[in-house]
Design a protein around this motif. Sequence first.
Motif, PDB file in Angstrom:
ATOM      1  N   VAL A 184      17.900  -1.163 -13.473  1.00 24.29           N
ATOM      2  CA  VAL A 184      17.933  -1.715 -12.126  1.00 24.29           C
ATOM      3  C   VAL A 184      18.132  -3.239 -12.206  1.00 24.29           C
ATOM      4  CG1 VAL A 184      16.226  -0.065 -11.167  1.00 24.29           C
ATOM      5  CG2 VAL A 184      15.371  -2.150 -12.265  1.00 24.29           C
ATOM      6  N   ILE A 185      18.242  -3.694 -11.081  1.00 25.60           N
ATOM      7  CA  ILE A 185      18.309  -5.119 -11.178  1.00 25.60           C
ATOM      8  C   ILE A 185      17.269  -5.848 -10.174  1.00 25.60           C
ATOM      9  CG2 ILE A 185      19.753  -7.211 -10.282  1.00 25.60           C
ATOM     10  CD1 ILE A 185      22.320  -5.659 -11.047  1.00 25.60           C
ATOM     11  N   LEU A 186      16.549  -6.669 -10.705  1.00 22.77           N
ATOM     12  CA  LEU A 186      15.502  -7.245 -10.211  1.00 22.77           C
ATOM     13  C   LEU A 186      15.598  -8.895  -9.923  1.00 22.77           C
ATOM     14  CD1 LEU A 186      12.511  -5.716 -11.706  1.00 22.77           C
ATOM     15  CD2 LEU A 186      13.794  -4.620  -9.694  1.00 22.77           C
ATOM     16  N   HIS A 187      15.792  -9.445  -8.763  1.00 24.75           N
ATOM     17  CA  HIS A 187      16.137 -10.479  -8.643  1.00 24.75           C
ATOM     18  C   HIS A 187      15.251 -11.201  -7.534  1.00 24.75           C
ATOM     19  CE1 HIS A 187      18.981 -14.184  -7.406  1.00 24.75           C
ATOM     20  NE2 HIS A 187      18.322 -14.439  -8.169  1.00 24.75           N
ATOM     21  N   ARG A 188      14.288 -12.261  -7.946  1.00 22.40           N
ATOM     22  CA  ARG A 188      13.399 -12.645  -7.146  1.00 22.40           C
ATOM     23  C   ARG A 188      12.400 -11.563  -6.574  1.00 22.40           C
ATOM     24  NH1 ARG A 188      17.494 -15.972  -5.055  1.00 22.40           N
ATOM     25  NH2 ARG A 188      17.614 -14.772  -3.208  1.00 22.40           N
ATOM     26  N   VAL A 189      11.711 -10.951  -7.458  1.00 24.63           N
ATOM     27  CA  VAL A 189      10.728  -9.905  -6.887  1.00 24.63           C
ATOM     28  C   VAL A 189       9.504 -10.018  -7.468  1.00 24.63           C
ATOM     29  CG1 VAL A 189      10.186  -7.267  -7.306  1.00 24.63           C
ATOM     30  CG2 VAL A 189      12.841  -8.072  -7.139  1.00 24.63           C
ATOM     31  N   SER A 190       8.391  -9.746  -6.819  1.00 29.62           N
ATOM     32  CA  SER A 190       7.179  -9.857  -7.399  1.00 29.62           C
ATOM     33  C   SER A 190       6.031  -8.461  -7.197  1.00 29.62           C
ATOM     34  CB  SER A 190       6.361 -11.069  -6.747  1.00 29.62           C
ATOM     35  OG  SER A 190       6.219 -10.839  -5.334  1.00 29.62           O
ATOM     36  N   PHE A 191       5.229  -8.520  -8.077  1.00 30.80           N
ATOM     37  CA  PHE A 191       4.480  -7.395  -7.889  1.00 30.80           C
ATOM     38  C   PHE A 191       2.896  -7.826  -8.062  1.00 30.80           C
ATOM     39  CE2 PHE A 191       8.132  -5.729 -10.069  1.00 30.80           C
ATOM     40  CZ  PHE A 191       8.445  -4.587  -9.564  1.00 30.80           C
ATOM     41  N   ASN A 200       0.873  -1.176   0.007  1.00 30.54           N
ATOM     42  CA  ASN A 200       0.053   0.132  -0.070  1.00 30.54           C
ATOM     43  C   ASN A 200       0.764   1.245  -0.106  1.00 30.54           C
ATOM     44  OD1 ASN A 200      -2.419  -1.518  -0.113  1.00 30.54           O
ATOM     45  ND2 ASN A 200      -1.978  -1.569   2.516  1.00 30.54           N
ATOM     46  N   VAL A 201       2.184   1.397  -0.726  1.00 27.25           N
ATOM     47  CA  VAL A 201       2.741   2.290  -0.897  1.00 27.25           C
ATOM     48  C   VAL A 201       2.623   3.138  -2.183  1.00 27.25           C
ATOM     49  CG1 VAL A 201       5.135   3.167  -0.915  1.00 27.25           C
ATOM     50  CG2 VAL A 201       4.469   1.423   0.559  1.00 27.25           C
ATOM     51  N   VAL A 202       2.242   4.329  -2.250  1.00 24.66           N
ATOM     52  CA  VAL A 202       2.421   5.166  -3.507  1.00 24.66           C
ATOM     53  C   VAL A 202       3.442   6.232  -3.743  1.00 24.66           C
ATOM     54  CG1 VAL A 202       1.230   7.041  -4.502  1.00 24.66           C
ATOM     55  CG2 VAL A 202      -0.122   5.403  -3.250  1.00 24.66           C
ATOM     56  N   PHE A 203       4.255   5.667  -4.977  1.00 26.14           N
ATOM     57  CA  PHE A 203       5.390   6.383  -5.272  1.00 26.14           C
ATOM     58  C   PHE A 203       5.180   7.770  -6.249  1.00 26.14           C
ATOM     59  CE2 PHE A 203       6.897   2.344  -4.194  1.00 26.14           C
ATOM     60  CZ  PHE A 203       7.866   2.268  -3.606  1.00 26.14           C
ATOM     61  N   ARG A 204       5.565   8.662  -6.024  1.00 25.68           N
ATOM     62  CA  ARG A 204       5.303   9.890  -6.983  1.00 25.68           C
ATOM     63  C   ARG A 204       6.456  10.493  -7.310  1.00 25.68           C
ATOM     64  NH1 ARG A 204       1.312   7.745  -8.227  1.00 25.68           N
ATOM     65  NH2 ARG A 204      -0.785   8.238  -8.048  1.00 25.68           N
ATOM     66  N   GLY A 205       6.883  10.939  -8.403  1.00 17.53           N
ATOM     67  CA  GLY A 205       8.094  11.762  -8.559  1.00 17.53           C
ATOM     68  C   GLY A 205       9.217  11.240  -8.345  1.00 17.53           C
ATOM     69  N   THR A 206       9.376   9.639  -8.292  1.00 19.62           N
ATOM     70  CA  THR A 206      10.542   9.045  -7.658  1.00 19.62           C
ATOM     71  C   THR A 206      11.520   8.383  -8.538  1.00 19.62           C
ATOM     72  OG1 THR A 206       9.130   8.551  -5.752  1.00 19.62           O
ATOM     73  CG2 THR A 206      11.160   7.078  -6.131  1.00 19.62           C
ATOM     74  N   SER A 207      12.742   8.466  -8.420  1.00 23.05           N
ATOM     75  CA  SER A 207      13.907   8.020  -9.101  1.00 23.05           C
ATOM     76  C   SER A 207      14.708   7.199  -8.319  1.00 23.05           C
ATOM     77  CB  SER A 207      14.517   9.179 -10.093  1.00 23.05           C
ATOM     78  OG  SER A 207      15.879   8.355 -10.535  1.00 23.05           O
ATOM     79  N   LEU A 208      14.882   5.754  -8.801  1.00 21.23           N
ATOM     80  CA  LEU A 208      15.902   4.779  -8.128  1.00 21.23           C
ATOM     81  C   LEU A 208      16.705   4.181  -9.158  1.00 21.23           C
ATOM     82  CD1 LEU A 208      13.280   3.166  -5.589  1.00 21.23           C
ATOM     83  CD2 LEU A 208      14.950   4.786  -5.133  1.00 21.23           C
ATOM     84  N   ARG A 209      17.334   5.020  -9.992  1.00 22.80           N
ATOM     85  CA  ARG A 209      18.193   4.388 -10.954  1.00 22.80           C
ATOM     86  C   ARG A 209      19.188   3.469 -10.599  1.00 22.80           C
ATOM     87  NH1 ARG A 209      21.051   7.367 -13.723  1.00 22.80           N
ATOM     88  NH2 ARG A 209      21.076   6.093 -15.666  1.00 22.80           N
ATOM     89  N   LYS A 210      19.571   2.402 -11.172  1.00 15.15           N
ATOM     90  CA  LYS A 210      20.572   1.522 -11.047  1.00 15.15           C
ATOM     91  C   LYS A 210      20.235   0.748  -9.633  1.00 15.15           C
ATOM     92  CE  LYS A 210      24.003   2.283 -14.505  1.00 15.15           C
ATOM     93  NZ  LYS A 210      25.487   2.511 -14.698  1.00 15.15           N
ATOM     94  N   ALA A 211      19.086   0.980  -9.086  1.00  9.84           N
ATOM     95  CA  ALA A 211      18.802   0.113  -7.823  1.00  9.84           C
ATOM     96  C   ALA A 211      19.000  -1.384  -7.973  1.00  9.84           C
ATOM     97  CB  ALA A 211      17.465   0.612  -7.457  1.00  9.84           C
ATOM     98  N   GLU A 212      19.047  -1.990  -6.814  1.00  8.85           N
ATOM     99  CA  GLU A 212      19.321  -3.458  -6.797  1.00  8.85           C
ATOM    100  C   GLU A 212      17.978  -3.985  -5.837  1.00  8.85           C
ATOM    101  OE1 GLU A 212      22.798  -5.512  -6.113  1.00  8.85           O
ATOM    102  OE2 GLU A 212      24.131  -3.966  -7.282  1.00  8.85           O
ATOM    103  N   PHE A 213      17.271  -4.686  -6.457  1.00  8.08           N
ATOM    104  CA  PHE A 213      16.058  -5.332  -5.638  1.00  8.08           C
ATOM    105  C   PHE A 213      16.260  -6.885  -5.516  1.00  8.08           C
ATOM    106  CE2 PHE A 213      14.444  -1.446  -7.129  1.00  8.08           C
ATOM    107  CZ  PHE A 213      13.717  -0.927  -6.283  1.00  8.08           C
TER     108      PHE A 213
END
Length: 219
Positions: free
Chosen positions: A91-98, A60-73
Amino acid sequence: MSGKEKKLDLPKIPEGLTALDVPDYEWADEHEISDSIIEDCGIHNQSAYKPCFDRVVFQNVVFRGTSLRKAEFTDVRFVNCDLSNIDLSEVILHRVSFHNCKLLGMDITGSTLRNVWFEQCYADYAVLRFTNAKGVKFEKTSLAKADLSNMTIAQFYMKEANIDQAQFSQTKLGGVDISSCEFNAIGAGLEDLRRCIISPAQAITFAAHFGLVVDDGTN
């Protein structure tokens, strides 16, 4: 390429996550957030370069105007979140679900995806071009007018997805089963679609797309 569907490795989320109070949290480049749950809040106008998220749940999180370039999840789950227009390029997404997330216009250009599951999400106009995706599944997810061009894919699954007017140019869909997907037209050439698995009804749509005439034998 794709064939018989292989089971994805889902996020490994431990119990007893620590609740993180976002309003009091200072976002910073190359910072790490781990073993945490972030819920029922908004993350607005934040920018961080190469942050790292390990074993984190966003709910239940709302992201607005957000930049997370080259993040690792790694081992991250998003539930009922709104990431519309977020910049997640490279970015790198490893074992991530939406799950049940709004991803309209989300930009993950040039990213690396490994074992990523999109379930019942709205990702219209999302940008995934030049993404390297292995073990990725879109299930009951809308990708209408999304840009999936120039992707490198393996173990790539689309189940009951809306891909109407999605762009697949230079993405080789050989072995990918789109027979359960909904679309009136998609952006793809003959080489992109070679050995792609489609339904009989979709075959008629593609025939019309490429200027072919289907003779049903009635004339």
